[in-house]
Design a protein around this motif. Sequence first.
Motif, mmCIF file in Angstrom:
data_model
loop_
_atom_site.group_PDB
_atom_site.id
_atom_site.type_symbol
_atom_site.label_atom_id
_atom_site.label_comp_id
_atom_site.label_asym_id
_atom_site.label_seq_id
_atom_site.Cartn_x
_atom_site.Cartn_y
_atom_site.Cartn_z
ATOM 1 N N PRO A 179 0.832 -1.210 0.000
ATOM 2 C CA PRO A 179 0.000 0.000 0.000
ATOM 3 C C PRO A 179 0.867 1.261 0.000
ATOM 4 N N SER A 180 0.444 2.251 -0.789
ATOM 5 C CA SER A 180 1.173 3.513 -0.852
ATOM 6 C C SER A 180 0.545 4.504 0.108
ATOM 7 N N ARG A 181 1.362 5.106 0.943
ATOM 8 C CA ARG A 181 0.870 6.098 1.892
ATOM 9 C C ARG A 181 0.699 7.444 1.191
ATOM 10 N N MET A 182 1.659 7.758 0.316
ATOM 11 C CA MET A 182 1.617 9.054 -0.358
ATOM 12 C C MET A 182 0.547 9.112 -1.444
ATOM 13 N N ASN A 183 0.168 7.954 -1.939
ATOM 14 C CA ASN A 183 -0.867 7.883 -2.973
ATOM 15 C C ASN A 183 -1.973 6.986 -2.421
ATOM 16 N N ALA A 184 -2.819 7.608 -1.607
ATOM 17 C CA ALA A 184 -3.769 6.845 -0.802
ATOM 18 C C ALA A 184 -4.640 5.923 -1.650
ATOM 19 N N ASN A 185 -4.887 4.733 -1.116
ATOM 20 C CA ASN A 185 -5.746 3.734 -1.752
ATOM 21 C C ASN A 185 -5.144 3.128 -3.019
ATOM 22 N N ASP B 218 9.633 4.571 3.595
ATOM 23 C CA ASP B 218 8.404 5.274 3.224
ATOM 24 C C ASP B 218 8.404 6.658 3.878
ATOM 25 N N GLU B 219 9.271 7.516 3.385
ATOM 26 C CA GLU B 219 9.361 8.864 3.929
ATOM 27 C C GLU B 219 8.817 9.858 2.916
ATOM 28 N N ASP B 220 8.385 11.024 3.432
ATOM 29 C CA ASP B 220 8.008 12.071 2.511
ATOM 30 C C ASP B 220 9.242 12.422 1.698
ATOM 31 N N LEU B 221 9.053 12.496 0.406
ATOM 32 C CA LEU B 221 10.216 12.580 -0.460
ATOM 33 C C LEU B 221 10.669 14.015 -0.628
ATOM 34 N N ARG B 222 11.805 14.312 -0.020
ATOM 35 C CA ARG B 222 12.448 15.565 -0.343
ATOM 36 C C ARG B 222 13.056 15.405 -1.715
ATOM 37 N N ALA B 223 13.453 16.528 -2.280
ATOM 38 C CA ALA B 223 14.084 16.463 -3.600
ATOM 39 C C ALA B 223 15.191 15.424 -3.539
ATOM 40 N N ASP B 224 15.239 14.610 -4.574
ATOM 41 C CA ASP B 224 16.335 13.675 -4.742
ATOM 42 C C ASP B 224 16.409 12.596 -3.663
ATOM 43 N N ARG B 225 15.285 12.223 -3.132
ATOM 44 C CA ARG B 225 15.200 11.015 -2.322
ATOM 45 C C ARG B 225 14.316 10.044 -3.066
ATOM 46 N N PRO B 552 13.603 5.537 -12.137
ATOM 47 C CA PRO B 552 13.376 6.225 -10.854
ATOM 48 C C PRO B 552 11.915 6.608 -10.669
ATOM 49 N N LYS B 553 11.578 6.994 -9.454
ATOM 50 C CA LYS B 553 10.243 7.514 -9.170
ATOM 51 C C LYS B 553 10.305 9.025 -9.025
ATOM 52 N N ASN B 554 9.173 9.672 -9.203
ATOM 53 C CA ASN B 554 9.174 11.123 -9.071
ATOM 54 C C ASN B 554 9.007 11.518 -7.606
ATOM 55 N N ASN B 555 8.870 12.806 -7.349
ATOM 56 C CA ASN B 555 8.855 13.275 -5.959
ATOM 57 C C ASN B 555 7.598 12.889 -5.188
ATOM 58 N N SER B 556 6.600 12.366 -5.882
ATOM 59 C CA SER B 556 5.432 11.832 -5.192
ATOM 60 C C SER B 556 5.527 10.318 -5.064
ATOM 61 N N GLY B 557 6.687 9.772 -5.339
ATOM 62 C CA GLY B 557 6.856 8.325 -5.228
ATOM 63 C C GLY B 557 6.172 7.563 -6.354
ATOM 64 N N ARG B 558 5.877 8.247 -7.442
ATOM 65 C CA ARG B 558 5.180 7.588 -8.551
ATOM 66 C C ARG B 558 6.152 7.212 -9.654
ATOM 67 N N ASP B 559 5.900 6.079 -10.276
ATOM 68 C CA ASP B 559 6.546 5.747 -11.527
ATOM 69 C C ASP B 559 5.572 6.170 -12.615
ATOM 70 N N VAL B 560 5.854 7.291 -13.251
ATOM 71 C CA VAL B 560 4.869 7.836 -14.202
ATOM 72 C C VAL B 560 4.856 7.055 -15.508
ATOM 73 N N MET B 561 5.901 6.302 -15.768
ATOM 74 C CA MET B 561 5.900 5.457 -16.957
ATOM 75 C C MET B 561 4.915 4.301 -16.792
ATOM 76 N N LEU B 562 5.015 3.621 -15.644
ATOM 77 C CA LEU B 562 4.132 2.481 -15.363
ATOM 78 C C LEU B 562 2.741 2.925 -14.953
ATOM 79 N N ASP B 563 2.660 4.180 -14.458
ATOM 80 C CA ASP B 563 1.493 4.631 -13.718
ATOM 81 C C ASP B 563 1.297 3.768 -12.460
#
Lengths: 586, 586
Positions: A179-185, B218-225, B552-563
Amino acid sequence: MYRTHTCGELRIEHAGQPVTLTGWVQTVRKFGSITFVDLRDRYGITQLLFNESLNAQLDAQPLGREFVIQVQGNAAERTNKNKNIPTGDIEIIVNNFTILNAAKTPPFTIADDTDGGDELRMKYRYLDLRRNLVKQNLELRYRVNRAARNFLDSRGFMDIETPFLIKSTPEGARDFVVPSRMNANEFYALPQSPQTFKQLLMVSGYDRYYQIVKCFRDEDLRADRQPEFTQIDCEMSFVEQEDILNNFEDMTKYIFKEIKGIEFNEPFPRMTWDDAMEFYGNDKPDIRFEMKLVNLTKTVQGNGFKVFDEAEVVLAINAAGCAEYTRKQLDELTDWVKRPQIGMSGLIYARVGADGSIKSSVDKFFDEPKLKVWAELANARPGDLILVLAGKEEKTRKAASELRLEMGERLGLRDKNVFKPLWVIDFPLLEWAEEDNRWVARHHPFTSPKPEHIALMDDLSRYGEIKANAYDIVLNGTEIGGGSIRIFQRPLQEKMFAALGMSPEEAQHKFGFLLGAFEYGAPPHGGIAFGFDRLCSLLGGSETIRDFIAFPKNNSGRDVMLDAPSAIDDKQLAELRIDLVKEAKA
Amino acid sequence: MYRTHTCGELRIEHAGQPVTLTGWVQTVRKFGSITFVDLRDRYGITQLLFNESLNAQLDAQPLGREFVIQVQGNAAERTNKNKNIPTGDIEIIVNNFTILNAAKTPPFTIADDTDGGDELRMKYRYLDLRRNLVKQNLELRYRVNRAARNFLDSRGFMDIETPFLIKSTPEGARDFVVPSRMNANEFYALPQSPQTFKQLLMVSGYDRYYQIVKCFRDEDLRADRQPEFTQIDCEMSFVEQEDILNNFEDMTKYIFKEIKGIEFNEPFPRMTWDDAMEFYGNDKPDIRFEMKLVNLTKTVQGNGFKVFDEAEVVLAINAAGCAEYTRKQLDELTDWVKRPQIGMSGLIYARVGADGSIKSSVDKFFDEPKLKVWAELANARPGDLILVLAGKEEKTRKAASELRLEMGERLGLRDKNVFKPLWVIDFPLLEWAEEDNRWVARHHPFTSPKPEHIALMDDLSRYGEIKANAYDIVLNGTEIGGGSIRIFQRPLQEKMFAALGMSPEEAQHKFGFLLGAFEYGAPPHGGIAFGFDRLCSLLGGSETIRDFIAFPKNNSGRDVMLDAPSAIDDKQLAELRIDLVKEAKA
């Protein structure tokens, strides 16, 4: 530094030198004022001599098994040399010692032949890992890892790390999800393999990729399956099947040479999937011995024997030299094929006597000339025993395969120190999944059909005939690796997804990134993945991969040492915005 | 095989040879009936010549950028040689060609100097990975990986895999968790590091361990984490701090030599944490330049200047050669320290003129003899500029550190091709966590206090004074690795857990396996972990680790390629017995 030498290092030429050693107390043997202690570390065992009569402080009494100590002393030639260990020519005359850490009595004996049961050793895995047997297994694993890397490095493969937090695309095995905390649900999935990533790397032009990487499958654990396992994962561009087989045959040979000192001078045999099924009854034949399945169906039907006449298939194997099997042995074998795991209703046999005469359990229906035809087809000679199974195609073939392996075992034909690799090629592209009532990918949805079979994809009734450019490498009856030439064109990949019952929308949602990538210049490519745990266990001569994993899980997927999985805090659940459902949903 | 050579392989000596090449169309240049195509693969670029006047089929018109093609032809000496590429002496006179796969026009230019924005390039990462710059980064990463392995192998370290599905023990950063289907309502956690496992391996006697391994936070992502990152993780038994520093200083030197050709002939400097804070204002000093912080507090207080008199601390740095800074430049610098990230209320300065005279922004309070004392303390010479900050201790020290780095940057003292590693040692064991209202481990709960400070653990008021056997390796102002000598005795480990506010029950529940292990003969041990992504980015001269990660993932922890992450099926949720909470809990 706590030590000047390791416990595996000292030899006769060190005699007279002052040394400091550290390690674990393996044994303590007291003879009057003299105490001998065997001190152990990763590198070996060295004998220590404590002489209390010289110095009252050299009382080794407080030392127990598995104590960690440091000793200062002098290396000296032993009077009573131990030829079984490399350090057996010397001992250390101890001048003083320090207990670095005491130890409670271990819950089981730390020896190859331990008295600890499975669960106990799993709970105290850190003690089980001290056993020489387990240590050798992990050392072997490390050496195989290095050998594979050395080979792949030398062939221009690049180790590239792929992500562990990916997208869940249920197809085949079940995903573990996160589960992703930053992207709820929303959830990540842990990769079942880096399959799509390595293909994207080919699209990106990396040409040759490898990774020795953890993979995850949330499947019900049959014996000797682990929820996390390791693959040697490889991919190449601008290659045909032949290139992959040659390259990874070379890798396998290299590993065998490095690890076992075994050289394979001949190319590995290749067998089509059809032949493997026909002659061995399964797709991973153990070719350490012959004993092929012989199809007697046409030969034996129409003789009034109902069991044969009503069977879809009648299969025989020739157990060489077993004509002397007693009635009791044959009854026992009959019981063996009747067990639920095999599920046959009986076993028919025919003995070829020393004089060439043949007696069978179905003499009523088959006279000697007829039985001679069986013997001829089965290549049975005087002294051999022909075993015959009859029934439904799939079940009988599987049973014949199991019986063959069983007889191979009984006849000592499956020596674990003999290694017989082979390639099984031309796998079916699709297989019918009864439970899902649809066709599923035999290998995975990215495997390319043979070009000449693409047309069959338009005819549902012929799906079963489509063969793929897919291959397995099999060692001693176990699949150690498998791969395929991949689809690299969007239209064919779409056709494949459609064949698997995926709507275009679903395909786009799950694999849009890959379909997209194929539109921007994807090269022909293919690859293979080796089951690293299994490969190590075969090289180590063991049946169980668990023995080759530092911290394995048990058959319920639990790490009993950590006590994991376990409950988590309400705070964690709240942050993840999930609730637990206490009862399984209907 | 689709090709006889790669696109980086052909040289003048191949002229006249028939060759087959495959690759991507980089550029197409048409001159009448002649078309030049640059063909690219991982290994290089080769020029192709299509001469339509010889054969109408050699019309290169259909070829677009990023098409994948195969060409047959003959290597020939070029009349117009390109000295910039290794294959520049030859070209291929094409006889025939095949389009293996067409390509749509890429959404951005595939070149070092691309026109694609961050998000677009993340979405089409498989195209971004084609850019030479990114390819070089991943190649560098691969080479660093190999260098580290070669070094560690040569020193007797064993690569041992530790599990990914472990137990959640919230302490420090937040865990990613994995719901278990087979053990309903229980969760695995993904490892933040293999810390406890590598310690158990030492308890098991493996003596020297390493792993290049993914870790998860699972930390809030500062730039470049990144939520998943890679460590070079190492542990050794029977060692003291000195042994670890020496061994991993050697490793760092080896990597620099292999990757950059740089040899460090001197030992890396070592600096205590206290000194780092005192002279650089932070625990990862950039020592490519001097400009130490100078404490003027005692010198300047009591002169009637309220800003200084009311300050906890007054810190100066000497910006050498900056006496000529204009009013505008100084105002701008003042604004810089007033930014919210720095948060100071102002900046005081003193210029040392060419003649040695000094003028300051606080002349009203400090006459020239007094300012000369500043100059002396700050080691300022004619032409230098002294910058002074005053305020609360922590904020001012941090601000002075930032100002120092900023001035270093402006003065060109932070050349990314100059590498200045150092060890920072003697870290505090504990630090006060304001938000949790308790002491937390500065490094982690397994770090050993210095033996002479263990007694302080009985006095809560002196927790801040306890120093640990902990160390960081710092390169150019960035921590690239850190580690410690570990606690290896149960009583001390229990004391440490208690100091962190853990009850004995909680300690047992979370870390019972480790406490237990320490009772069965645990050796003294210690280790280190290098941030592999960061090390690669520094070696590659880049600020961002993302450039050195394939996917890599973006600053929201997302892989925008995979979605990813993404929603999962109700069936999956039901199997895992979890429900989604649509709104965040209060």
